[in-house]
Design a protein around this motif. Structure first.
Motif, PDB file in Angstrom:
ATOM      1  N   ASP A   1       0.827  -1.202   0.000  1.00 53.76           N
ATOM      2  CA  ASP A   1       0.000   0.000   0.000  1.00 53.76           C
ATOM      3  C   ASP A   1       0.865   1.257   0.000  1.00 53.76           C
ATOM      4  O   ASP A   1       0.583   2.212  -0.713  1.00 53.76           O
ATOM      5  CB  ASP A   1      -0.936  -0.006   1.208  1.00 53.76           C
ATOM      6  N   LYS A   2       1.927   1.246   0.794  1.00 52.15           N
ATOM      7  CA  LYS A   2       2.833   2.398   0.879  1.00 52.15           C
ATOM      8  C   LYS A   2       3.491   2.671  -0.473  1.00 52.15           C
ATOM      9  O   LYS A   2       3.589   3.815  -0.909  1.00 52.15           O
ATOM     10  CB  LYS A   2       3.892   2.115   1.952  1.00 52.15           C
ATOM     11  N   LEU A   3       3.943   1.609  -1.145  1.00 51.32           N
ATOM     12  CA  LEU A   3       4.568   1.772  -2.453  1.00 51.32           C
ATOM     13  C   LEU A   3       3.570   2.308  -3.480  1.00 51.32           C
ATOM     14  O   LEU A   3       3.890   3.198  -4.268  1.00 51.32           O
ATOM     15  CB  LEU A   3       5.160   0.445  -2.927  1.00 51.32           C
ATOM     16  N   LYS A   4       2.364   1.760  -3.458  1.00 58.90           N
ATOM     17  CA  LYS A   4       1.340   2.204  -4.409  1.00 58.90           C
ATOM     18  C   LYS A   4       0.985   3.668  -4.157  1.00 58.90           C
ATOM     19  O   LYS A   4       0.915   4.465  -5.088  1.00 58.90           O
ATOM     20  CB  LYS A   4       0.091   1.327  -4.276  1.00 58.90           C
ATOM     21  N   THR A   5       0.788   4.019  -2.886  1.00 58.34           N
ATOM     22  CA  THR A   5       0.452   5.393  -2.530  1.00 58.34           C
ATOM     23  C   THR A   5       1.586   6.338  -2.928  1.00 58.34           C
ATOM     24  O   THR A   5       1.344   7.418  -3.467  1.00 58.34           O
ATOM     25  CB  THR A   5       0.175   5.500  -1.016  1.00 58.34           C
ATOM     26  N   GLY A   6       2.826   5.916  -2.674  1.00 63.09           N
ATOM     27  CA  GLY A   6       3.981   6.739  -3.037  1.00 63.09           C
ATOM     28  C   GLY A   6       4.078   6.954  -4.533  1.00 63.09           C
ATOM     29  O   GLY A   6       4.355   8.062  -5.004  1.00 63.09           O
ATOM     30  N   ARG A   7       3.844   5.895  -5.299  1.00 56.91           N
ATOM     31  CA  ARG A   7       3.899   6.006  -6.755  1.00 56.91           C
ATOM     32  C   ARG A   7       2.805   6.935  -7.251  1.00 56.91           C
ATOM     33  O   ARG A   7       3.051   7.794  -8.112  1.00 56.91           O
ATOM     34  CB  ARG A   7       3.758   4.631  -7.397  1.00 56.91           C
ATOM     35  N   LEU A   8       1.592   6.775  -6.720  1.00 54.33           N
ATOM     36  CA  LEU A   8       0.489   7.647  -7.137  1.00 54.33           C
ATOM     37  C   LEU A   8       0.780   9.097  -6.779  1.00 54.33           C
ATOM     38  O   LEU A   8       0.498  10.008  -7.560  1.00 54.33           O
ATOM     39  CB  LEU A   8      -0.830   7.178  -6.513  1.00 54.33           C
ATOM     40  N   GLY A   9       1.369   9.313  -5.602  1.00 53.50           N
ATOM     41  CA  GLY A   9       1.740  10.670  -5.195  1.00 53.50           C
ATOM     42  C   GLY A   9       2.792  11.265  -6.114  1.00 53.50           C
ATOM     43  O   GLY A   9       2.713  12.433  -6.502  1.00 53.50           O
ATOM     44  N   ALA A  10       3.788  10.458  -6.481  1.00 57.42           N
ATOM     45  CA  ALA A  10       4.834  10.921  -7.393  1.00 57.42           C
ATOM     46  C   ALA A  10       4.253  11.235  -8.766  1.00 57.42           C
ATOM     47  O   ALA A  10       4.645  12.220  -9.411  1.00 57.42           O
ATOM     48  CB  ALA A  10       5.942   9.877  -7.506  1.00 57.42           C
ATOM     49  N   MET A  11       3.324  10.406  -9.204  1.00 55.71           N
ATOM     50  CA  MET A  11       2.696  10.647 -10.501  1.00 55.71           C
ATOM     51  C   MET A  11       1.960  11.987 -10.495  1.00 55.71           C
ATOM     52  O   MET A  11       2.000  12.726 -11.481  1.00 55.71           O
ATOM     53  CB  MET A  11       1.724   9.509 -10.832  1.00 55.71           C
ATOM     54  N   GLU A  12       1.331  12.284  -9.370  1.00 57.30           N
ATOM     55  CA  GLU A  12       0.595  13.543  -9.255  1.00 57.30           C
ATOM     56  C   GLU A  12       1.554  14.736  -9.251  1.00 57.30           C
ATOM     57  O   GLU A  12       1.325  15.740  -9.915  1.00 57.30           O
ATOM     58  CB  GLU A  12      -0.234  13.534  -7.967  1.00 57.30           C
ATOM     59  N   VAL A  13       2.655  14.620  -8.522  1.00 53.42           N
ATOM     60  CA  VAL A  13       3.625  15.711  -8.410  1.00 53.42           C
ATOM     61  C   VAL A  13       4.365  15.943  -9.721  1.00 53.42           C
ATOM     62  O   VAL A  13       4.535  17.081 -10.155  1.00 53.42           O
ATOM     63  CB  VAL A  13       4.639  15.422  -7.269  1.00 53.42           C
ATOM     64  N   PHE A  14       4.815  14.863 -10.369  1.00 49.51           N
ATOM     65  CA  PHE A  14       5.672  14.992 -11.543  1.00 49.51           C
ATOM     66  C   PHE A  14       4.925  15.018 -12.866  1.00 49.51           C
ATOM     67  O   PHE A  14       5.513  15.260 -13.905  1.00 49.51           O
ATOM     68  CB  PHE A  14       6.720  13.879 -11.563  1.00 49.51           C
ATOM     69  N   GLY A  15       3.663  14.731 -12.840  1.00 45.67           N
ATOM     70  CA  GLY A  15       2.906  14.808 -14.078  1.00 45.67           C
ATOM     71  C   GLY A  15       3.010  13.550 -14.915  1.00 45.67           C
ATOM     72  O   GLY A  15       2.857  12.449 -14.405  1.00 45.67           O
ATOM     73  N   ASN A  16       3.312  13.698 -16.175  1.00 45.78           N
ATOM     74  CA  ASN A  16       3.304  12.601 -17.139  1.00 45.78           C
ATOM     75  C   ASN A  16       4.318  11.521 -16.764  1.00 45.78           C
ATOM     76  O   ASN A  16       5.490  11.592 -17.107  1.00 45.78           O
ATOM     77  CB  ASN A  16       3.587  13.137 -18.539  1.00 45.78           C
TER      78      ASN A  16
END
Length: 157
Positions: free
Chosen positions: A37-52
């Motif tokens: 869950d932590k990895l998934k949440t982190g990836r989703l957060g990074a996707m939001e911050v960095f965009g494409n």
């Protein structure tokens, strides 16, 4: 071949027993769920911050490809920078040569304690085992980072 081992192929590996034990371990199951869950949440957060995300992934792929294609240049640059900082870089052709080189340096320095980073390479060439045979104690990765920081601070004062 599908790449998935059959139960018959796994006989004698202990995998089935270890799998059953792991699945029965409530703490381990919760830890895996938490980490996933932590990895998934982190990836989703990074996707939001960095965009494409795919664009960044492709850029990373291109950087890696460039470095591999120009490895001689980057290794020379790394070696030069380490030398300028007072260090040494050794290039070895085989795992055995790397172990011998490492042990020769430790022997020349009469090292009783060795600080090294954890890596798959040192595992694959059995460096840790050879250090233990020699009677050297190893610092774990985190301790090694602390050790080197302490040495740097100590030299400055």
């Amino acid at each position: 071949m599908s790449g998935v081992a059959s139960e018959k192929e796994l006989i004698g590996t202990g995998l089935k027993k270890r799998t059953e034990e792991a699945l029965a371990n409530d703490f381990l199951r919760k830890a895996v769920a938490f980490t996933t869950d932590k990895l998934k949440t982190g990836r989703l957060g990074a996707m939001e911050v960095f965009g494409n995300w795919e664009e960044w992934r492709e850029r990373g792929h291109q950087i890696r490809k460039h470095v591999v294609e120009n490895l001689d240049y980057y290794l020379t640059q790394f070696t030069d920078n380490v030398s300028k900082a007072g260090g040494n870089v050794y290039f070895c052709q085989t795992g055995e040569e790397a172990v011998r080189t490492f042990l020769n340096i430790a022997e020349a320095r009469k090292a009783k304690l060795v600080a090294k980073g954890k890596s798959m390479v040192s595992e694959e060439i059995h460096l840790n085992h050879r250090l233990e045979e020699r009677g050297s104690r190893r610092l774990r990765r985190i301790s090694a980072n602390i050790f080197f920081s302490w040495r740097r601070r100590r030299r400055r004062t």
